[in-house]
Write a protein that holds these residues in place. Structure first.
Motif, PDB file in Angstrom:
ATOM      1  N   ARG A   5       5.976  -1.672  19.184  1.00 34.51           N
ATOM      2  CA  ARG A   5       4.597  -1.216  19.067  1.00 34.51           C
ATOM      3  C   ARG A   5       4.510  -0.087  18.032  1.00 34.51           C
ATOM      4  N   PHE A   6       3.847  -0.384  16.930  1.00 30.90           N
ATOM      5  CA  PHE A   6       3.697   0.565  15.821  1.00 30.90           C
ATOM      6  C   PHE A   6       2.370   1.290  15.928  1.00 30.90           C
ATOM      7  N   ARG A   7       2.390   2.615  15.732  1.00 33.27           N
ATOM      8  CA  ARG A   7       1.139   3.379  15.738  1.00 33.27           C
ATOM      9  C   ARG A   7       1.228   4.481  14.676  1.00 33.27           C
ATOM     10  N   ILE A   8       0.102   4.708  13.978  1.00 30.66           N
ATOM     11  CA  ILE A   8       0.107   5.720  12.923  1.00 30.66           C
ATOM     12  C   ILE A   8      -1.326   6.071  12.547  1.00 30.66           C
ATOM     13  N   SER A   9      -1.521   7.298  12.088  1.00 31.36           N
ATOM     14  CA  SER A   9      -2.813   7.721  11.543  1.00 31.36           C
ATOM     15  C   SER A   9      -2.845   7.425  10.052  1.00 31.36           C
ATOM     16  N   ILE A  10      -4.004   6.974   9.573  1.00 38.04           N
ATOM     17  CA  ILE A  10      -4.115   6.518   8.189  1.00 38.04           C
ATOM     18  C   ILE A  10      -5.469   6.949   7.630  1.00 38.04           C
ATOM     19  N   SER A  11      -5.495   7.289   6.351  1.00 39.50           N
ATOM     20  CA  SER A  11      -6.736   7.702   5.699  1.00 39.50           C
ATOM     21  C   SER A  11      -7.552   6.494   5.272  1.00 39.50           C
ATOM     22  N   LEU A  12      -8.792   6.722   4.899  1.00 37.72           N
ATOM     23  CA  LEU A  12      -9.647   5.634   4.442  1.00 37.72           C
ATOM     24  C   LEU A  12      -9.086   4.940   3.201  1.00 37.72           C
ATOM     25  N   ASP A  13      -8.346   5.695   2.375  1.00 38.57           N
ATOM     26  CA  ASP A  13      -7.764   5.079   1.177  1.00 38.57           C
ATOM     27  C   ASP A  13      -6.322   4.627   1.401  1.00 38.57           C
ATOM     28  N   GLY A  14      -5.900   4.511   2.664  1.00 37.15           N
ATOM     29  CA  GLY A  14      -4.667   3.824   2.989  1.00 37.15           C
ATOM     30  C   GLY A  14      -3.392   4.637   3.020  1.00 37.15           C
ATOM     31  N   PHE A  15      -3.510   5.970   3.029  1.00 29.53           N
ATOM     32  CA  PHE A  15      -2.320   6.818   2.999  1.00 29.53           C
ATOM     33  C   PHE A  15      -2.000   7.378   4.388  1.00 29.53           C
ATOM     34  N   VAL A  16      -0.702   7.466   4.693  1.00 27.59           N
ATOM     35  CA  VAL A  16      -0.257   8.045   5.959  1.00 27.59           C
ATOM     36  C   VAL A  16       0.392   9.408   5.749  1.00 27.59           C
TER      37      VAL A  16
END
Length: 213
Positions: A5-16
């Motif tokens: 199970r992968f989880r991450i926060s990401i910006s609108l332009d696709g950067f973590v």
């Protein structure tokens, strides 16, 4: 078999992570904004040994993320300590202090061997040098039938996504633009049957959950 199970926060332009990552700014310039939605949450603060916090639409999402997790996989960059061989005279033990919030075995992908690191509270770090599949096999055995969390960063996530080994993916979409840094889906050309199954709108974030069809 347990799920990855992968989880991450990401910006609108696709950067973590933002540009110019460093020891002082491990998430790069502006990268801390990715987590402004989660730090105030009681569900985040409690595992980190902090009191108080708010309860909102993100609470159930966070609680679900932490349920039935028996081990975690992360990349060397997320564990920290810089690139290259480990410093034996002043060893890096992670960003989280003596009592990390994981409280289960963590497997770190790296090109440089190191003895396992046992911390307080049940967290241990095992450093895996022979690839993502071996790390997943070790994590599944350590999880004892529970699921395995894939915590990032971008390079580790890309490897597992490309290999089609991710069973669930939770993206926490933050309403910000970073303009540069580590882009999550660089080189990822297919989601291997991962489909959107749930969307949750919450303060300062939208949660997008994907699972295999």
């Amino acid at each position: 078999m347990s799920k990855l199970r992968f989880r991450i926060s990401i910006s609108l332009d696709g950067f973590v992570a933002g540009p110019h990552q460093s020891l002082q700014e491990p998430l790069g310039v502006g990268g801390e904004q990715l987590h402004e939605w989660v730090v105030p949450l009681e569900a985040w603060r409690r595992p980190h040994g902090l009191d108080g916090g708010v309860v909102n639409e993100s609470t159930a999402v966070m609680e679900d993320e932490l349920t039935n997790i028996g081990a975690t996989i992360m990349g060397r960059n997320m564990f920290g300590g810089g690139p290259g061989p480990w410093d034996e005279t002043n060893p890096w033990n992670g960003w989280w202090g003596r009592n990390p919030p994981f409280r289960h075995p963590v497997f770190v992908l790296t090109h440089h061997a190191r003895e396992p690191l046992v911390m307080e509270g049940g967290t241990s770090f095992t450093f895996v040098t022979d690839g993502i599949e071996n790390a997943l096999d070790q994590a599944r055995r350590a999880a004892g039938g529970k699921d395995v969390a894939l915590a990032g960063g971008a390079n580790a996530a890309q490897q597992y996504l490309k290999a089609g080994l991710v069973d669930e993916m939770q993206l926490h979409l933050a309403p910000i633009l970073l303009g540069g840094g580590e882009r999550l889906f660089d080189g990822v050309n297919t989601l291997h049957s991962l489909a959107l199954v749930k969307t949750v709108a919450a303060p300062n974030v939208t949660h997008l959950k994907f699972a295999r069809k």
